[in-house]
Write a protein that holds these residues in place. Structure first.
Motif, PDB file in Angstrom:
ATOM      1  N   GLY A  96       2.055  11.093   9.207  1.00 19.69           N
ATOM      2  CA  GLY A  96       0.694  10.911   8.734  1.00 19.69           C
ATOM      3  C   GLY A  96      -0.211  12.075   9.039  1.00 19.69           C
ATOM      4  O   GLY A  96       0.240  13.155   9.443  1.00 19.69           O
ATOM      5  N   VAL A  97      -1.495  11.830   8.856  1.00 18.74           N
ATOM      6  CA  VAL A  97      -2.526  12.847   8.986  1.00 18.74           C
ATOM      7  C   VAL A  97      -3.556  12.371  10.002  1.00 18.74           C
ATOM      8  O   VAL A  97      -4.058  11.243   9.908  1.00 18.74           O
ATOM      9  CB  VAL A  97      -3.223  13.104   7.627  1.00 18.74           C
ATOM     10  CG1 VAL A  97      -4.286  14.184   7.763  1.00 18.74           C
ATOM     11  CG2 VAL A  97      -2.203  13.469   6.557  1.00 18.74           C
ATOM     12  N   MET A 151       2.052  12.590   0.480  1.00 25.50           N
ATOM     13  CA  MET A 151       3.252  12.439   1.295  1.00 25.50           C
ATOM     14  C   MET A 151       4.143  11.339   0.718  1.00 25.50           C
ATOM     15  O   MET A 151       3.706  10.552  -0.123  1.00 25.50           O
ATOM     16  CB  MET A 151       2.857  12.152   2.746  1.00 25.50           C
ATOM     17  CG  MET A 151       2.161  13.334   3.417  1.00 25.50           C
ATOM     18  SD  MET A 151       1.557  13.001   5.103  1.00 25.50           S
ATOM     19  CE  MET A 151       3.117  12.947   6.007  1.00 25.50           C
ATOM     20  N   PRO A 152       5.401  11.272   1.154  1.00 24.69           N
ATOM     21  CA  PRO A 152       6.331  10.294   0.565  1.00 24.69           C
ATOM     22  C   PRO A 152       5.849   8.852   0.736  1.00 24.69           C
ATOM     23  O   PRO A 152       5.270   8.490   1.754  1.00 24.69           O
ATOM     24  CB  PRO A 152       7.623  10.526   1.355  1.00 24.69           C
ATOM     25  CG  PRO A 152       7.528  11.901   1.886  1.00 24.69           C
ATOM     26  CD  PRO A 152       6.069  12.138   2.142  1.00 24.69           C
ATOM     27  N   ALA A 153       6.104   8.041  -0.283  1.00 23.77           N
ATOM     28  CA  ALA A 153       5.817   6.607  -0.217  1.00 23.77           C
ATOM     29  C   ALA A 153       6.961   5.876  -0.930  1.00 23.77           C
ATOM     30  O   ALA A 153       7.054   5.977  -2.158  1.00 23.77           O
ATOM     31  CB  ALA A 153       4.481   6.283  -0.881  1.00 23.77           C
ATOM     32  N   PRO A 154       7.830   5.216  -0.196  1.00 27.35           N
ATOM     33  CA  PRO A 154       7.832   4.997   1.254  1.00 27.35           C
ATOM     34  C   PRO A 154       8.168   6.267   2.042  1.00 27.35           C
ATOM     35  O   PRO A 154       8.687   7.240   1.478  1.00 27.35           O
ATOM     36  CB  PRO A 154       8.904   3.926   1.457  1.00 27.35           C
ATOM     37  CG  PRO A 154       9.818   4.100   0.301  1.00 27.35           C
ATOM     38  CD  PRO A 154       8.955   4.512  -0.850  1.00 27.35           C
ATOM     39  N   ASN A 155       7.890   6.211   3.325  1.00 27.55           N
ATOM     40  CA  ASN A 155       8.046   7.374   4.202  1.00 27.55           C
ATOM     41  C   ASN A 155       8.972   7.011   5.377  1.00 27.55           C
ATOM     42  O   ASN A 155       8.518   6.516   6.410  1.00 27.55           O
ATOM     43  CB  ASN A 155       6.673   7.800   4.716  1.00 27.55           C
ATOM     44  CG  ASN A 155       6.728   9.075   5.543  1.00 27.55           C
ATOM     45  OD1 ASN A 155       7.814   9.558   5.881  1.00 27.55           O
ATOM     46  ND2 ASN A 155       5.571   9.615   5.890  1.00 27.55           N
ATOM     47  N   ALA A 195       5.967   1.503  10.908  1.00 28.59           N
ATOM     48  CA  ALA A 195       7.199   0.720  10.917  1.00 28.59           C
ATOM     49  C   ALA A 195       7.573   0.256   9.510  1.00 28.59           C
ATOM     50  O   ALA A 195       8.758   0.107   9.189  1.00 28.59           O
ATOM     51  CB  ALA A 195       7.052  -0.481  11.841  1.00 28.59           C
ATOM     52  N   MET A 196       6.574   0.069   8.662  1.00 23.94           N
ATOM     53  CA  MET A 196       6.799  -0.330   7.271  1.00 23.94           C
ATOM     54  C   MET A 196       7.026   0.862   6.345  1.00 23.94           C
ATOM     55  O   MET A 196       6.973   0.728   5.119  1.00 23.94           O
ATOM     56  CB  MET A 196       5.601  -1.146   6.785  1.00 23.94           C
ATOM     57  CG  MET A 196       5.516  -2.549   7.360  1.00 23.94           C
ATOM     58  SD  MET A 196       6.823  -3.650   6.782  1.00 23.94           S
ATOM     59  CE  MET A 196       6.403  -3.760   5.039  1.00 23.94           C
ATOM     60  N   GLU A 197       7.278   2.032   6.926  1.00 26.55           N
ATOM     61  CA  GLU A 197       7.526   3.266   6.163  1.00 26.55           C
ATOM     62  C   GLU A 197       6.316   3.676   5.338  1.00 26.55           C
ATOM     63  O   GLU A 197       6.438   4.202   4.232  1.00 26.55           O
ATOM     64  CB  GLU A 197       8.759   3.126   5.267  1.00 26.55           C
ATOM     65  CG  GLU A 197      10.049   2.930   6.028  1.00 26.55           C
ATOM     66  CD  GLU A 197      11.285   3.000   5.136  1.00 26.55           C
ATOM     67  OE1 GLU A 197      11.162   2.859   3.899  1.00 26.55           O
ATOM     68  OE2 GLU A 197      12.388   3.184   5.693  1.00 26.55           O
ATOM     69  N   ARG A 198       5.132   3.486   5.918  1.00 30.20           N
ATOM     70  CA  ARG A 198       3.916   3.898   5.236  1.00 30.20           C
ATOM     71  C   ARG A 198       3.275   5.063   5.982  1.00 30.20           C
ATOM     72  O   ARG A 198       3.178   5.058   7.207  1.00 30.20           O
ATOM     73  CB  ARG A 198       2.917   2.742   5.120  1.00 30.20           C
ATOM     74  CG  ARG A 198       3.323   1.615   4.182  1.00 30.20           C
ATOM     75  CD  ARG A 198       3.973   2.103   2.936  1.00 30.20           C
ATOM     76  NE  ARG A 198       4.314   1.108   1.946  1.00 30.20           N
ATOM     77  CZ  ARG A 198       5.559   0.759   1.630  1.00 30.20           C
ATOM     78  NH1 ARG A 198       6.596   1.265   2.294  1.00 30.20           N
ATOM     79  NH2 ARG A 198       5.795  -0.090   0.644  1.00 30.20           N
ATOM     80  N   CYS A 205       0.824  -1.213   0.000  1.00 29.60           N
ATOM     81  CA  CYS A 205       0.000   0.000   0.000  1.00 29.60           C
ATOM     82  C   CYS A 205       0.856   1.261   0.000  1.00 29.60           C
ATOM     83  O   CYS A 205       2.072   1.224   0.217  1.00 29.60           O
ATOM     84  CB  CYS A 205      -0.945   0.003   1.198  1.00 29.60           C
ATOM     85  SG  CYS A 205      -0.213   0.535   2.767  1.00 29.60           S
ATOM     86  N   ASP A 206       0.202   2.382  -0.223  1.00 30.49           N
ATOM     87  CA  ASP A 206       0.832   3.693  -0.100  1.00 30.49           C
ATOM     88  C   ASP A 206       0.451   4.360   1.217  1.00 30.49           C
ATOM     89  O   ASP A 206       1.262   5.058   1.822  1.00 30.49           O
ATOM     90  CB  ASP A 206       0.412   4.603  -1.256  1.00 30.49           C
ATOM     91  CG  ASP A 206       0.817   4.061  -2.610  1.00 30.49           C
ATOM     92  OD1 ASP A 206       1.999   3.719  -2.769  1.00 30.49           O
ATOM     93  OD2 ASP A 206      -0.049   3.964  -3.512  1.00 30.49           O
ATOM     94  N   VAL A 207      -0.804   4.136   1.651  1.00 28.90           N
ATOM     95  CA  VAL A 207      -1.336   4.795   2.848  1.00 28.90           C
ATOM     96  C   VAL A 207      -2.170   3.799   3.634  1.00 28.90           C
ATOM     97  O   VAL A 207      -3.027   3.111   3.060  1.00 28.90           O
ATOM     98  CB  VAL A 207      -2.218   6.008   2.475  1.00 28.90           C
ATOM     99  CG1 VAL A 207      -2.837   6.637   3.721  1.00 28.90           C
ATOM    100  CG2 VAL A 207      -1.417   7.046   1.692  1.00 28.90           C
ATOM    101  N   LEU A 208      -1.933   3.733   4.933  1.00 24.32           N
ATOM    102  CA  LEU A 208      -2.767   2.921   5.831  1.00 24.32           C
ATOM    103  C   LEU A 208      -3.812   3.834   6.456  1.00 24.32           C
ATOM    104  O   LEU A 208      -3.478   4.905   6.972  1.00 24.32           O
ATOM    105  CB  LEU A 208      -1.910   2.268   6.909  1.00 24.32           C
ATOM    106  CG  LEU A 208      -2.529   1.298   7.933  1.00 24.32           C
ATOM    107  CD1 LEU A 208      -3.274   2.021   9.041  1.00 24.32           C
ATOM    108  CD2 LEU A 208      -3.428   0.272   7.275  1.00 24.32           C
TER     109      LEU A 208
END
Length: 336
Positions: free
Chosen positions: A282-283, A303-307, A260-263, A239-242
């Motif tokens: 995040g938001v 936002m960056p993906a990965p982050n 933790a997964m840079e999401r 994914c890009d965003v959780l």
């Protein structure tokens, strides 16, 4: 710190038939054992069934306490597992430490549940809450109780973006993911509506529940059903965003695992997430504001993906560090 013999009592524990049930407790137990502590588990490993299963849990916990003679009993959930833990602690003449997770505190809004929970809380040598938000609500129900605040943490090795292959994802970017039960508290229908209003990308739900029918058949939306906890990192990698815009989220483990997964995450303002979701990670959104949720999805997608900033924020909540904090609480209870 000297090694401690721990009897863990819980009403949720994963088995081959229900691998996701109580899986959030497994990393903590693994870390406690790795740090030299002895941990035995008395648990319920299935959903449903007669309420008699809680009496049987108490019986198993008492038998284990008499057989193993633990230094401390560590119960998860105030009631009914906490009551089973209290009985086990008395049988072993050992202190009880009990951890609140969320719904068990909400249940105390009901007078009958509060009445049966009170002996557990009052009889414990220490009470732990997984967020400051939850600790405040627990203390409001039981004045004079001062909960320790410590979350279960995230296994930074299991949720390592450098080692996890992504799950197959047929949809377009931005790819939004929601992990958890498909229930009203998780705000899953409002999330689907916000995704539709955004008008781009794809949305996958990993989990199941009574609201599944309200999500099926929507354009761009996929539902996987329940998956084992060890399959979650692959979905996060894809994914890009959780998204976790719950009406209330006492802690927010899915958001922490995603970080933790840079999401990047979209998380609720109501509960524990504001305590660990940084602006770079995040938001935060008001779950009752549909427009804010749509805007939050758009901001998070940009936002960056990965982050990497998200993983840096999650690092303070690694399961090894949190297990050491738990062990310190348990050791203090033994020393009283």
């Amino acid at each position: 710190m000297p090694a401690v013999r721990i009897l863990l009592v819980t009403q949720m524990w994963p088995t081959a038939a229900t691998p996701e049930l109580g899986s959030f407790l497994v990393p903590m137990v693994r870390e406690l054992r790795a740090q030299g502590h002895e941990v035995d588990v008395a648990a319920i490993g299935r959903r449903g069934g007669s309420p008699l299963k809680y009496a049987r849990l108490a019986g198993r916990a008492v038998a284990a306490a008499r057989r193993r003679r633990p230094d401390v009993v560590f119960a998860h959930f105030l009631f009914p597992a906490g009551a089973a833990g209290l009985a086990a602690a008395r049988a072993a003449d050992a202190p009880l430490v009990v951890m609140a997770h969320g719904q068990d505190v909400a249940n105390c809004d009901r007078r009958a549940i509060r009445a049966v929970t009170a002996p557990v809380v009052r009889g414990a040598a220490a009470v732990i809450a997984n967020s400051r938000w939850l600790a405040a609500r627990l203390a409001a129900h039981f004045p004079g109780v001062e909960p320790e605040v410590c979350d279960l943490g995230v296994d930074l090795a299991e949720f390592d973006p450098g080692t996890v292959a992504p799950a197959p994802w047929p949809g377009d970017h931005p790819r939004f993911l929601c992990v958890g039960a498909l229930i009203a508290r998780k705000n899953v229908v409002a999330l689907a509506d916000a995704f539709a209003a955004l008008g781009r990308g794809s949305l996958t739900y990993v989990g199941d529940g009574p609201l599944r029918a309200e999500l099926e058949g929507r354009p761009g939306v996929m539902l996987t059903g329940r998956v084992a906890h060890d399959a979650v990192p692959a979905w996060l990698a894809a994914c890009d965003v959780l998204c976790q815009p719950s009406a209330i989220e006492p802690f927010g483990l899915a958001a922490l695992e995603a970080m933790a997964m840079e999401r990047t995450v979209v998380a609720t303002t109501q509960g524990g997430p504001p305590e660990f979701v940084t602006p770079e990670a995040g938001v935060l959104v008001d779950p009752a504001d549909p427009a804010a949720l749509v805007a939050g999805l758009a901001r998070a997608a940009a936002m960056p993906a990965p982050n990497p900033a998200a993983r840096a924020a999650a690092g303070a909540h690694g399961s090894a560090r949190q297990a050491a904090r738990m062990a310190a609480v348990l050791a203090r209870a033994v020393g009283r």
